[in-house]
Design an enzyme around this catalytic site. Sequence first.
Site, short mmCIF file in Angstrom:
data_model
loop_
_atom_site.label_atom_id
_atom_site.label_comp_id
_atom_site.label_asym_id
_atom_site.label_seq_id
_atom_site.Cartn_x
_atom_site.Cartn_y
_atom_site.Cartn_z
N LYS A 122 0.84 -1.19 0.00
CA LYS A 122 0.00 0.00 0.00
C LYS A 122 0.89 1.26 0.00
O LYS A 122 2.09 1.18 0.21
CB LYS A 122 -0.93 -0.04 1.22
N TYR A 172 -12.05 -2.94 -2.96
CA TYR A 172 -12.58 -2.99 -1.59
C TYR A 172 -14.11 -3.01 -1.57
O TYR A 172 -14.72 -2.64 -0.56
CB TYR A 172 -12.04 -1.80 -0.78
N GLU A 186 -9.22 -10.87 -7.53
CA GLU A 186 -8.33 -9.71 -7.41
C GLU A 186 -7.25 -9.72 -8.49
O GLU A 186 -6.90 -8.66 -9.03
CB GLU A 186 -7.72 -9.67 -6.01
P1 IDP Z 1 -7.24 -7.31 5.72
O1 IDP Z 1 -6.48 -6.27 4.91
O2 IDP Z 1 -6.42 -7.85 6.84
O3 IDP Z 1 -7.86 -8.38 4.85
P2 IDP Z 1 -9.96 -6.24 6.00
O4 IDP Z 1 -10.84 -6.46 7.17
O5 IDP Z 1 -10.29 -6.93 4.72
O6 IDP Z 1 -8.45 -6.54 6.44
O7 IDP Z 1 -9.94 -4.67 5.75
C1 IDP Z 1 -9.36 -4.16 4.56
C2 IDP Z 1 -8.52 -2.98 4.90
O8 IDP Z 1 -9.37 -1.94 5.38
C3 IDP Z 1 -7.51 -3.17 6.03
O9 IDP Z 1 -6.30 -3.77 5.60
C4 IDP Z 1 -7.28 -1.76 6.48
O10 IDP Z 1 -6.42 -1.07 5.58
C5 IDP Z 1 -8.67 -1.17 6.34
N1 IDP Z 1 -9.40 -1.24 7.59
C6 IDP Z 1 -10.04 -2.31 8.12
N2 IDP Z 1 -10.61 -2.02 9.30
C7 IDP Z 1 -10.33 -0.71 9.52
C8 IDP Z 1 -10.67 0.19 10.57
O11 IDP Z 1 -11.32 -0.15 11.56
N3 IDP Z 1 -10.20 1.46 10.43
C9 IDP Z 1 -9.46 1.89 9.35
N4 IDP Z 1 -9.14 1.05 8.35
C10 IDP Z 1 -9.57 -0.22 8.42
#
Ligand code: IDP
Length: 149
Positions: free
Chosen positions: A9, A49, A126
């Site tokens: 990222k 996303y 993806e």
């Molecule tokens: P992952 O990347 O570990 O699969 P996901 O739950 O799929 O996690 O969430 C995607 C991305 O969204 C995370 O990597 C993070 O960048 C962002 N994200 C997830 N939860 C939060 C949050 O509570 N606050 C801010 N960003 C979040």
Amino acid sequence: MERTFLAIKPDGVQRGLVGEIIGRFEAKGFTLVGLKLMSVSRELAEAHYDVHRERPFFPGLVEFIISSPVIAMVWEGDGVVASARKMIGATNPLTSEPGTIRGDFAVNVGRNIIHGSDAIETAQREIKLWFKDEELVSWQPSLTSWIIE
Ligand code: IDP
Ligand code: MG
């Protein structure tokens, strides 16, 4: 052969962690089959996303992903989807184990450095979203017999 989609990222690129992160997957023994540095369009970030579209963090996440270049990658190997997720660590870097990428280099869920597909079907979706077929290279590293019995 199993493949996964990984993306460093904007925070990982800006912090100069590209070599360190690619090096971990190389050293592990997975094979890099696609790689590009790119500015991400809003359309691509939102599609990537899409599953999080209704979450409160979605708008900020999209702005973040399009704010600065990203390294998009496809890695190949038996079990690479689940293994890469383990190497990446838990979503919140404060709970990611030391030794994982997020555990070693991040402290904030909104700046957690790297994305990895969470399942084989997600990886297929993806990879199709981020790469054209001709951007992926099938090759057999000459080291293979020293890595896989
Ligand atoms: P992952 O990347 O570990 O699969 P996901 O739950 O799929 O996690 O969430 C995607 C991305 O969204 C995370 O990597 C993070 O960048 C962002 N994200 C997830 N939860 C939060 C949050 O509570 N606050 C801010 N960003 C979040
Ligand atoms: Mg996810």
